[in-house]
Design a protein around this motif. Structure first.
Motif, short mmCIF file in Angstrom:
data_model
loop_
_atom_site.label_atom_id
_atom_site.label_comp_id
_atom_site.label_asym_id
_atom_site.label_seq_id
_atom_site.Cartn_x
_atom_site.Cartn_y
_atom_site.Cartn_z
N GLN A 198 0.82 -1.21 0.00
CA GLN A 198 0.00 0.00 0.00
C GLN A 198 0.86 1.26 0.00
OE1 GLN A 198 -2.74 0.56 3.26
NE2 GLN A 198 -4.11 1.71 1.95
N ASN A 199 1.99 1.21 0.71
CA ASN A 199 2.86 2.38 0.76
C ASN A 199 3.36 2.78 -0.62
OD1 ASN A 199 5.98 3.40 1.19
ND2 ASN A 199 4.62 4.14 2.81
N PHE A 200 3.62 1.79 -1.47
CA PHE A 200 4.12 2.07 -2.81
C PHE A 200 3.02 2.00 -3.87
CE2 PHE A 200 7.96 0.74 -0.51
CZ PHE A 200 8.80 1.79 -0.84
N ASP A 201 1.76 2.07 -3.41
CA ASP A 201 0.59 2.15 -4.30
C ASP A 201 0.47 0.94 -5.22
OD1 ASP A 201 -0.20 4.64 -3.28
OD2 ASP A 201 1.21 5.68 -4.60
N ARG A 218 2.15 6.91 6.98
CA ARG A 218 3.05 5.91 7.53
C ARG A 218 2.42 4.52 7.40
NH1 ARG A 218 3.54 8.23 13.42
NH2 ARG A 218 4.91 6.44 13.75
N ILE A 219 3.25 3.49 7.35
CA ILE A 219 2.73 2.13 7.19
C ILE A 219 1.96 1.71 8.44
CG2 ILE A 219 3.41 -0.30 7.10
CD1 ILE A 219 5.54 0.39 5.13
N GLU A 220 0.71 1.30 8.26
CA GLU A 220 -0.13 0.81 9.34
C GLU A 220 -0.52 -0.65 9.15
OE1 GLU A 220 -3.41 3.51 9.39
OE2 GLU A 220 -2.31 5.04 10.51
N TYR A 257 2.17 0.36 16.33
CA TYR A 257 2.01 -1.07 16.56
C TYR A 257 2.83 -1.88 15.56
CZ TYR A 257 -2.06 0.26 19.41
OH TYR A 257 -2.89 0.80 20.35
N ILE A 258 2.78 -1.49 14.29
CA ILE A 258 3.55 -2.20 13.27
C ILE A 258 5.04 -2.09 13.56
CG2 ILE A 258 4.31 -2.00 10.86
CD1 ILE A 258 1.92 -3.66 11.00
N GLY A 259 5.47 -0.91 14.01
CA GLY A 259 6.87 -0.73 14.36
C GLY A 259 7.32 -1.68 15.46
N ALA A 260 6.52 -1.77 16.53
CA ALA A 260 6.86 -2.67 17.63
C ALA A 260 6.79 -4.14 17.20
CB ALA A 260 5.92 -2.41 18.81
N LEU A 262 9.91 2.50 7.44
CA LEU A 262 8.85 3.29 6.82
C LEU A 262 7.68 3.56 7.77
CD1 LEU A 262 8.77 1.75 3.23
CD2 LEU A 262 9.77 3.92 3.96
N THR A 263 7.62 2.86 8.91
CA THR A 263 6.61 3.21 9.91
C THR A 263 6.97 4.51 10.62
OG1 THR A 263 7.67 1.99 11.72
CG2 THR A 263 6.06 0.79 10.36
N GLU A 264 8.25 4.87 10.55
CA GLU A 264 8.75 6.10 11.19
C GLU A 264 8.52 6.09 12.69
OE1 GLU A 264 7.02 9.44 9.17
OE2 GLU A 264 7.26 8.51 7.20
#
Length: 412
Positions: free
Chosen positions: A158-161, A173-175, A183-186, A264-266
């Protein structure tokens, strides 16, 4: 004949219940992929309901299993005992707190509470009982890694369409299927460590000495046990498929993709946690580790993290790196960490309110899931913070405020 038939029937029932319990545990691991657009908080409610149903069904099968086959009862484990003590402390804190209903059931927004914790205690109990060998846990953790890898791929897509869906979040940000970049980052951070551990374990096993190489009495007894356990494998070694290279390739792929996703979740906290965990592991292994290749990798990790830390200090002190930082939103977010960061201000304010709440109820706290009440009473309205905190965003302060000193001690 009757005795033989009874024994065969018991073996079949045991086999069926054991595998049903194992499949149930594995199915719970797919919870992060569940999104229910028809419910309130679609990234939370559906996951909780799915996990609880699967755990309850699996727990029921496991109870019958241990009644039919007592050998599958859980062995004594300090981890299980500690988890049980923490659960009991949480229950007591709930009854002693300001809202038992909230402590038991939490809210739709969180779906936690004592009921949820009891379910996960059951999950740990069953998992520890039906997955006992190292190979069992390697499979379990690898499947969990596969789920996290799939969630990462969805988020990257989704981030890169490559594809678009509201079920994968709407933020820049990536979810992914968790609906929250933090949450995705953790989630990816933890699974990166899991993948690294699986690689290190496979490397250690491949480098372990053979019986002929290790002739000490203690080693000889260990070697004898290994020979007995591996006898069937050694007898068919030429015909057996070596899956380790493929497994390592999968684990390495997961590390690369999940590192990319994490970036990419930052999520600054997860990035800092990854660095701190890597340095901690590298420092310990460089002192006590035995495999030379991993020790060398530990030195490289420490060097890289120190270099990143120096670059961060340089970026804060000068404008030399500004052109590089401006090209990356992740670097821009990391570079803003400091006393004037609004997010940090909010968390400091929340923690301060939580500690004041602890002083008011120091033994059993305000009750699980009642942090919002303590925060609301002790929040500094003049701080300028606009965010509402129903959690401390700091696990130790959360435990201390909601469960008091008793809860924090049992948690630790």
């Amino acid at each position: 004949m009757t005795l033989r038939n009874d024994a065969t029937t018991r073996e079949l029932v045991t086999w069926g219940l054991l595998n049903a319990s194992r499949i149930g545990i594995l199915l719970v691991l797919f919870m992060p992929l569940v999104v229910t657009s028809s419910t309130l908080f679609p990234f939370i409610v559906g996951k909780a309901i799915y996990a609880r149903i699967m755990i309850e069904v699996t727990f029921g099968a496991w109870v019958v299993l241990v009644l039919v086959a007592p050998e599958h009862r859980p062995k004594r484990s300090w981890i299980l005992i500690a988890f049980g003590v923490w659960l009991v402390a949480s229950i007591i804190a709930g009854y002693a707190g300001v809202s038992l209903q909230r402590s038991l059931w939490s809210t739709y927004e969180r779906m936690q509470g004592i009921v949820d914790l009891a379910h996960w205690a059951g999950f740990v109990l069953v998992a520890g009982s039906v997955f006992r060998s190292v190979n069992d846990w390697k499979w379990l953790l690898s499947i969990n890694l596969g789920v996290s890898l799939f969630a990462s791929i969805l988020g990257l897509g989704q981030n890169f369409d490559i594809f678009e869906s509201n079920l994968l979040g709407t933020d820049a940000r990536i979810e992914s299927t968790l609906g929250n970049a933090t949450y995705i980052g953790a989630y990816t951070m933890v699974n990166i460590f899991v993948a690294v551990a699986l690689i290190a374990l496979s490397w250690r096993q491949s480098k372990s000495p053979t019986p002929a190489q290790d002739a000490t009495p203690a080693a000889t007894s260990r070697a004898a046990r290994r020979r007995r356990k591996r006898s069937s494998r050694l007898q068919s070694q030429t015909a057996q498929f070596d899956w380790i290279p493929f497994a390592r390739a999968f684990w390495i792929t997961a590390i690369v993709i999940e590192l990319w996703t994490l970036w990419l979740t930052e999520t600054r906290g997860a990035l800092i946690g990854l660095g701190a965990g890597a340095v901690g592991f590298a420092a310990v292994y460089s002192i006590w580790g035995k495999i030379e290749q991993i020790r060398k990798a530990s030195y490289v990790i420490m060097g890289l993290v120190i270099a990143v830390l120096l670059l961060f200090i340089l970026a804060r002190a000068t404008s030399i790196l500004d052109p590089v930082i401006e090209r990356s939103t992740t670097l821009s977010r990391v570079a803003t960490i400091g006393p004037n960061d609004e997010s940090l201000k909010g968390r400091v304010t929340s923690i301060t309110a939580g500690l004041k709440g602890y002083v008011e109820k120091p033994i059993f706290g305000w009750g699980p899931e009642n942090y919002l009440i303590a925060w609301g009473k002790h929040f500094d309205a003049e701080s300028g913070v606009q965010e509402r905190f129903d959690q401390a965003h700091n696990k130790l302060v959360e435990e201390l405020t909601t469960k008091g000193a008793v809860g924090l001690i049992t948690y630790l």
